[in-house]
Write an enzyme that holds these catalytic residues in place. Structure first.
Site, PDB file in Angstrom:
ATOM      1  N   ASN A 157     -20.601  22.627  18.545  1.00 37.75           N
ATOM      2  CA  ASN A 157     -19.610  21.843  18.673  1.00 37.75           C
ATOM      3  C   ASN A 157     -18.981  23.132  18.112  1.00 37.75           C
ATOM      4  O   ASN A 157     -19.112  23.507  16.997  1.00 37.75           O
ATOM      5  CB  ASN A 157     -18.921  20.939  17.624  1.00 37.75           C
ATOM      6  N   ASP A 158     -17.821  23.741  18.539  1.00 36.42           N
ATOM      7  CA  ASP A 158     -16.869  25.095  18.058  1.00 36.42           C
ATOM      8  C   ASP A 158     -15.627  24.582  18.107  1.00 36.42           C
ATOM      9  O   ASP A 158     -15.274  23.923  19.812  1.00 36.42           O
ATOM     10  CB  ASP A 158     -17.093  25.881  18.709  1.00 36.42           C
TER      11      ASP A 158
END
Length: 218
Positions: A157-158
């Protein structure tokens, strides 16, 4: 107090091998999560101050998505889980070894079937209950609650802030006796956010048998 306990891939492999060797059955395969959870359960209860005749519980949050009929998609929104306990005496838990404790967790997970889900849902509709924070008898120091899972891919997740370096549960998870499991930053490793009474945590961190299978704590 909260403490994050890190298990490397080798720590986990060693615990899994030990648990399966003690079970000694080709019909039952103790998973990595079950072996590590059993190690935490036994180690925490060892320092709980309970008498040998006292009961102890390991509550596991079981994912029901693939256990209901028809099964739900793995990425369906929201939680489809059930909290169920493995129960034994302190004397039996500590006296029968890691493999036996892991087998009790394995049995309770495998016992969650579509029929059990229907019975629970029907009963809840007829007798609506508001779930209360605290998960029962933890004030007596007898219960460990295992939640989340290392299978959740949290490091891809970014949000525009760069690659995550760690993941932690929020303050709402700080219930004494609760273990929140995440994948570690290194492939195949586990991080367990552990919340315990201070005296239990101090004794746990001085337990050579427990530390033999742990790499770091922060």
């Amino acid at each position: 107090q909260d403490r994050v306990i890190h298990f490397t891939k080798k720590n986990i492999s060693d615990l899994k091998a030990k648990a399966n060797s003690e079970v000694g059955s080709s019909d039952t395969n103790i998973s990595s999560l079950q072996a590590v959870s059993a190690h935490m359960w036994r180690s925490i209860i060892k320092h709980s101050g309970l008498t040998g005749e006292g009961e102890t519980h390991s509550k596991v949050v079981v994912d029901l998505r693939q256990r209901v009929n028809p099964p739900l998609e793995n990425d369906c929104f929201g939680n489809m889980v059930y909290i169920t306990p493995a129960t034994t005496t302190v004397e039996e838990l500590l006296g029968r070894g890691l493999g036996w404790a892991a087998l009790q967790i394995s049995k309770l997970v495998s016992s969650q079937t579509n029929e059990n889900c229907k019975i629970f849902a029907d009963d809840w509709v007829r007798n609506v209950r508001n779930l209360k924070k605290g998960f029962g008898s933890r004030m007596a120091g007898d219960t460990v609650l295992v939640s989340s899972s290392p299978r959740f891919d949290v490091y891809r997740n970014d949000f525009g802030w760069g690659k995550p370096v760690a993941v932690r549960a929020g303050p709402g998870n700080s219930i004494s006796g609760k273990l929140v499991l995440f994948p570690g930053i290194d492939e195949g490793s586990f991080d367990i956010q552990t919340t315990l009474w201070c005296d239990v945590l101090v004794n746990l961190l001085a337990d050579v048998e427990f530390l033999e299978h742990v790499t770091t704590m922060v």
